[in-house]
Design an enzyme around this catalytic site. Structure first.
Site, PDB file in Angstrom:
ATOM      1  N   LYS A   1       0.839  -1.215   0.000  1.00 29.97           N
ATOM      2  CA  LYS A   1       0.000   0.000   0.000  1.00 29.97           C
ATOM      3  C   LYS A   1       0.871   1.261   0.000  1.00 29.97           C
ATOM      4  O   LYS A   1       0.663   2.171  -0.797  1.00 29.97           O
ATOM      5  CB  LYS A   1      -0.932   0.017   1.237  1.00 29.97           C
ATOM      6  CG  LYS A   1      -1.821  -1.212   1.362  1.00 29.97           C
ATOM      7  CD  LYS A   1      -2.718  -1.153   2.582  1.00 29.97           C
ATOM      8  CE  LYS A   1      -2.016  -1.173   3.921  1.00 29.97           C
ATOM      9  NZ  LYS A   1      -1.322  -2.441   4.262  1.00 29.97           N
TER      10      LYS A   1
ATOM     11  N   ARG B   1      -9.785   0.682   8.686  1.00 25.46           N
ATOM     12  CA  ARG B   1      -9.412  -0.687   9.040  1.00 25.46           C
ATOM     13  C   ARG B   1     -10.522  -1.391   9.797  1.00 25.46           C
ATOM     14  O   ARG B   1     -10.364  -2.555  10.162  1.00 25.46           O
ATOM     15  CB  ARG B   1      -8.181  -0.645   9.950  1.00 25.46           C
ATOM     16  CG  ARG B   1      -6.863  -0.836   9.238  1.00 25.46           C
ATOM     17  CD  ARG B   1      -5.780  -0.587  10.259  1.00 25.46           C
ATOM     18  NE  ARG B   1      -4.623  -1.384  10.070  1.00 25.46           N
ATOM     19  CZ  ARG B   1      -3.513  -0.962   9.462  1.00 25.46           C
ATOM     20  NH1 ARG B   1      -3.438   0.234   8.962  1.00 25.46           N
ATOM     21  NH2 ARG B   1      -2.482  -1.765   9.377  1.00 25.46           N
TER      22      ARG B   1
ATOM     23  N   ARG C   1      11.991  -5.456   5.307  1.00 27.50           N
ATOM     24  CA  ARG C   1      11.806  -4.035   4.974  1.00 27.50           C
ATOM     25  C   ARG C   1      12.778  -3.119   5.722  1.00 27.50           C
ATOM     26  O   ARG C   1      13.046  -3.295   6.904  1.00 27.50           O
ATOM     27  CB  ARG C   1      10.367  -3.622   5.330  1.00 27.50           C
ATOM     28  CG  ARG C   1      10.144  -2.120   5.195  1.00 27.50           C
ATOM     29  CD  ARG C   1       8.703  -1.736   5.213  1.00 27.50           C
ATOM     30  NE  ARG C   1       7.930  -2.366   6.259  1.00 27.50           N
ATOM     31  CZ  ARG C   1       6.599  -2.310   6.315  1.00 27.50           C
ATOM     32  NH1 ARG C   1       5.923  -1.677   5.385  1.00 27.50           N
ATOM     33  NH2 ARG C   1       5.956  -2.896   7.295  1.00 27.50           N
TER      34      ARG C   1
ATOM     35  N   ARG D   1      11.142  -1.155  11.406  1.00 22.28           N
ATOM     36  CA  ARG D   1      10.012  -0.942  12.323  1.00 22.28           C
ATOM     37  C   ARG D   1       9.974  -1.983  13.439  1.00 22.28           C
ATOM     38  O   ARG D   1      10.286  -3.152  13.224  1.00 22.28           O
ATOM     39  CB  ARG D   1       8.694  -0.987  11.535  1.00 22.28           C
ATOM     40  CG  ARG D   1       8.423   0.314  10.828  1.00 22.28           C
ATOM     41  CD  ARG D   1       7.288   0.273   9.852  1.00 22.28           C
ATOM     42  NE  ARG D   1       6.115  -0.489  10.250  1.00 22.28           N
ATOM     43  CZ  ARG D   1       5.010  -0.555   9.520  1.00 22.28           C
ATOM     44  NH1 ARG D   1       4.929   0.106   8.366  1.00 22.28           N
ATOM     45  NH2 ARG D   1       3.980  -1.270   9.916  1.00 22.28           N
TER      46      ARG D   1
ATOM     47  N   ARG E   1      -0.596  -9.142  13.302  1.00 24.64           N
ATOM     48  CA  ARG E   1      -1.152  -8.120  12.393  1.00 24.64           C
ATOM     49  C   ARG E   1      -2.019  -8.776  11.328  1.00 24.64           C
ATOM     50  O   ARG E   1      -3.068  -8.242  10.950  1.00 24.64           O
ATOM     51  CB  ARG E   1      -0.003  -7.332  11.734  1.00 24.64           C
ATOM     52  CG  ARG E   1       0.656  -6.352  12.681  1.00 24.64           C
ATOM     53  CD  ARG E   1       2.058  -5.986  12.246  1.00 24.64           C
ATOM     54  NE  ARG E   1       2.127  -5.217  11.026  1.00 24.64           N
ATOM     55  CZ  ARG E   1       3.268  -5.000  10.344  1.00 24.64           C
ATOM     56  NH1 ARG E   1       4.406  -5.512  10.775  1.00 24.64           N
ATOM     57  NH2 ARG E   1       3.256  -4.278   9.262  1.00 24.64           N
TER      58      ARG E   1
HETATM   59  P1  AP5 Z   1       4.871  -1.550   1.875  1.00 23.77           P
HETATM   60  O1  AP5 Z   1       4.535  -0.790   0.645  1.00 23.77           O
HETATM   61  O2  AP5 Z   1       5.583  -0.824   2.964  1.00 23.77           O
HETATM   62  O3  AP5 Z   1       3.572  -2.314   2.407  1.00 23.77           O
HETATM   63  P2  AP5 Z   1       2.290  -1.798   3.193  1.00 23.77           P
HETATM   64  O4  AP5 Z   1       1.103  -2.467   2.628  1.00 23.77           O
HETATM   65  O5  AP5 Z   1       2.295  -0.299   3.246  1.00 23.77           O
HETATM   66  O6  AP5 Z   1       2.625  -2.453   4.592  1.00 23.77           O
HETATM   67  P3  AP5 Z   1       2.591  -1.904   6.075  1.00 23.77           P
HETATM   68  O7  AP5 Z   1       3.341  -2.942   6.886  1.00 23.77           O
HETATM   69  O8  AP5 Z   1       3.101  -0.496   6.163  1.00 23.77           O
HETATM   70  O9  AP5 Z   1       1.091  -1.979   6.370  1.00 23.77           O
HETATM   71  P4  AP5 Z   1       0.412  -2.003   7.722  1.00 23.77           P
HETATM   72  O10 AP5 Z   1      -0.975  -1.860   7.276  1.00 23.77           O
HETATM   73  O11 AP5 Z   1       0.703  -3.154   8.604  1.00 23.77           O
HETATM   74  O12 AP5 Z   1       1.129  -0.814   8.515  1.00 23.77           O
HETATM   75  P5  AP5 Z   1       0.629   0.603   8.956  1.00 23.77           P
HETATM   76  O13 AP5 Z   1       1.812   1.476   8.995  1.00 23.77           O
HETATM   77  O14 AP5 Z   1      -0.566   1.030   8.189  1.00 23.77           O
HETATM   78  O15 AP5 Z   1       5.738  -2.819   1.412  1.00 23.77           O
HETATM   79  C1  AP5 Z   1       6.236  -3.748   2.372  1.00 23.77           C
HETATM   80  C2  AP5 Z   1       7.590  -4.316   1.894  1.00 23.77           C
HETATM   81  O16 AP5 Z   1       7.376  -5.038   0.685  1.00 23.77           O
HETATM   82  C3  AP5 Z   1       8.627  -3.222   1.538  1.00 23.77           C
HETATM   83  O17 AP5 Z   1       9.908  -3.673   1.927  1.00 23.77           O
HETATM   84  C4  AP5 Z   1       8.524  -3.068   0.023  1.00 23.77           C
HETATM   85  O18 AP5 Z   1       9.751  -2.667  -0.568  1.00 23.77           O
HETATM   86  C5  AP5 Z   1       8.136  -4.483  -0.398  1.00 23.77           C
HETATM   87  N1  AP5 Z   1       7.278  -4.505  -1.577  1.00 23.77           N
HETATM   88  C6  AP5 Z   1       6.252  -3.657  -1.890  1.00 23.77           C
HETATM   89  N2  AP5 Z   1       5.688  -4.015  -3.064  1.00 23.77           N
HETATM   90  C7  AP5 Z   1       6.365  -5.135  -3.484  1.00 23.77           C
HETATM   91  C8  AP5 Z   1       6.239  -5.967  -4.626  1.00 23.77           C
HETATM   92  N3  AP5 Z   1       5.317  -5.762  -5.595  1.00 23.77           N
HETATM   93  N4  AP5 Z   1       7.069  -7.030  -4.731  1.00 23.77           N
HETATM   94  C9  AP5 Z   1       8.026  -7.259  -3.781  1.00 23.77           C
HETATM   95  N5  AP5 Z   1       8.196  -6.505  -2.679  1.00 23.77           N
HETATM   96  C10 AP5 Z   1       7.371  -5.441  -2.535  1.00 23.77           C
HETATM   97  O19 AP5 Z   1       0.112   0.304  10.450  1.00 23.77           O
HETATM   98  C11 AP5 Z   1       1.010  -0.025  11.495  1.00 23.77           C
HETATM   99  C12 AP5 Z   1       0.230  -0.144  12.812  1.00 23.77           C
HETATM  100  O20 AP5 Z   1      -0.372   1.128  13.144  1.00 23.77           O
HETATM  101  C13 AP5 Z   1      -0.954  -1.129  12.808  1.00 23.77           C
HETATM  102  O21 AP5 Z   1      -0.538  -2.460  13.055  1.00 23.77           O
HETATM  103  C14 AP5 Z   1      -1.831  -0.539  13.927  1.00 23.77           C
HETATM  104  O22 AP5 Z   1      -1.321  -0.859  15.198  1.00 23.77           O
HETATM  105  C15 AP5 Z   1      -1.679   0.966  13.721  1.00 23.77           C
HETATM  106  N6  AP5 Z   1      -2.688   1.520  12.772  1.00 23.77           N
HETATM  107  C16 AP5 Z   1      -2.432   2.090  11.562  1.00 23.77           C
HETATM  108  N7  AP5 Z   1      -3.585   2.488  10.975  1.00 23.77           N
HETATM  109  C17 AP5 Z   1      -4.583   2.152  11.827  1.00 23.77           C
HETATM  110  C18 AP5 Z   1      -6.006   2.267  11.764  1.00 23.77           C
HETATM  111  N8  AP5 Z   1      -6.613   2.801  10.684  1.00 23.77           N
HETATM  112  N9  AP5 Z   1      -6.732   1.800  12.816  1.00 23.77           N
HETATM  113  C19 AP5 Z   1      -6.127   1.276  13.905  1.00 23.77           C
HETATM  114  N10 AP5 Z   1      -4.791   1.108  14.021  1.00 23.77           N
HETATM  115  C20 AP5 Z   1      -4.013   1.546  12.994  1.00 23.77           C
END
Ligand code: AP5
Length: 215
Positions: A13, A88, A127, A161, A172
């Site tokens: 994402k 979410r 990552r 992270r 997660r």
């Molecule tokens: P990346 O693009 O970083 O993936 P992502 O989908 O953004 O993954 P996240 O881990 O950031 O998502 P998340 O939803 O767990 O975290 P968030 O920060 O929102 O890619 C990941 C890796 O893969 C990278 O190394 C990249 O290079 C690689 N990659 C990408 N595309 C690729 C491809 N096509 N092929 C190969 N490799 C690839 O949330 C973190 C925490 O915050 C949550 O757990 C929760 O505690 C809290 N939180 C955040 N939002 C909320 C909410 N709305 N409600 C409640 N709690 C929340």
């Protein structure tokens, strides 16, 4: 244009959102990035959510809806948003509909990025992120350049992270299937859902995202 990128942790994402910012001038609203910023600046809210995030549980709806509401309010009319990691829960989805309505905006598409669990675990455990500009790398698929400098800004420090380990990641994923996957049905029912294969090279996925949001 206002779009949601919906998918499990590691689906790509953030990677695709950054491309949409660069190429289409949309504003990325990532609740994960906002919460991490609050944590690093040591605000009272940031301290409260740190453990919840490290475990891979969800922060309360009230906090994240408040953060998104402030950002929508702060950006002028005409700006399009990419919602990354929000909503979410069903409560967050309802709140987003109300916030968009209130500002005379509509949701154009919800792009669901599908990736299998083992690939997701490999992605997040490899990552690394540039500490200066946020460019995201991966130990295998997009390694940090041999000279140790970020390709975007030349910075030489990279972070990993606290929740990018296998045990948090399994939690997660469970949280995603339990709390967030019902949104797939929610957005299918209102005709906004576009599901794409999130496996493949980053540019291949980028082309699928572009097609899903109408070229
Ligand atoms: P990346 O693009 O970083 O993936 P992502 O989908 O953004 O993954 P996240 O881990 O950031 O998502 P998340 O939803 O767990 O975290 P968030 O920060 O929102 O890619 C990941 C890796 O893969 C990278 O190394 C990249 O290079 C690689 N990659 C990408 N595309 C690729 C491809 N096509 N092929 C190969 N490799 C690839 O949330 C973190 C925490 O915050 C949550 O757990 C929760 O505690 C809290 N939180 C955040 N939002 C909320 C909410 N709305 N409600 C409640 N709690 C929340």
């Amino acid at each position: 244009m206002n779009i949601i990128l919906l998918g499990p942790p590691g689906a790509g994402k953030g990677t695709q959102a950054r491309t949409l910012v660069e190429e289409r001038g949309l504003v990325q609203l990532s609740t994960g990035d906002m919460l991490r910023a609050a944590k690093s600046s040591g605000t009272e809210m940031g301290n409260r959510v740190a453990d919840v995030m490290a475990r891979g549980d969800l922060v309360t709806d009230e906090i994240v809806i408040g953060l998104i509401g402030e950002q929508i309010e702060a950006h002028g009319a005409g700006t399009g948003f990419i919602f990354d990691g929000f909503p979410r829960t069903l409560a967050q989805a309802d709140a987003l509909t109300e916030l968009l309505d209130k500002h005379g905006r509509t949701l154009d598409a919800v792009v669901e990025m599908k990736v299998d669990d083992e690939a997701l675990i490999a992605r997040v455990t490899g990552r690394a992120t540039c500490a200066n500009c946020g460019e995201v790398y991966h130990d295998v698929t997009k390694p940090i350049p041999a000279d140790g400098k970020c390709v975007k800004c030349g910075h030489t420090e990279f972070t990993r992270r606290a929740d990018d380990n296998e045990s948090s990641m399994r939690n997660r994923l469970m949280t995603y299937y339990r709390e967030t996957s019902p949104l797939i049905g929610y957005y299918y029912a209102n005709g906004k859902l576009r599901s794409i294969d999130g496996l493949g090279a980053i540019d291949e996925v980028k082309a699928r995202v572009a097609e899903a949001i109408g070229g």
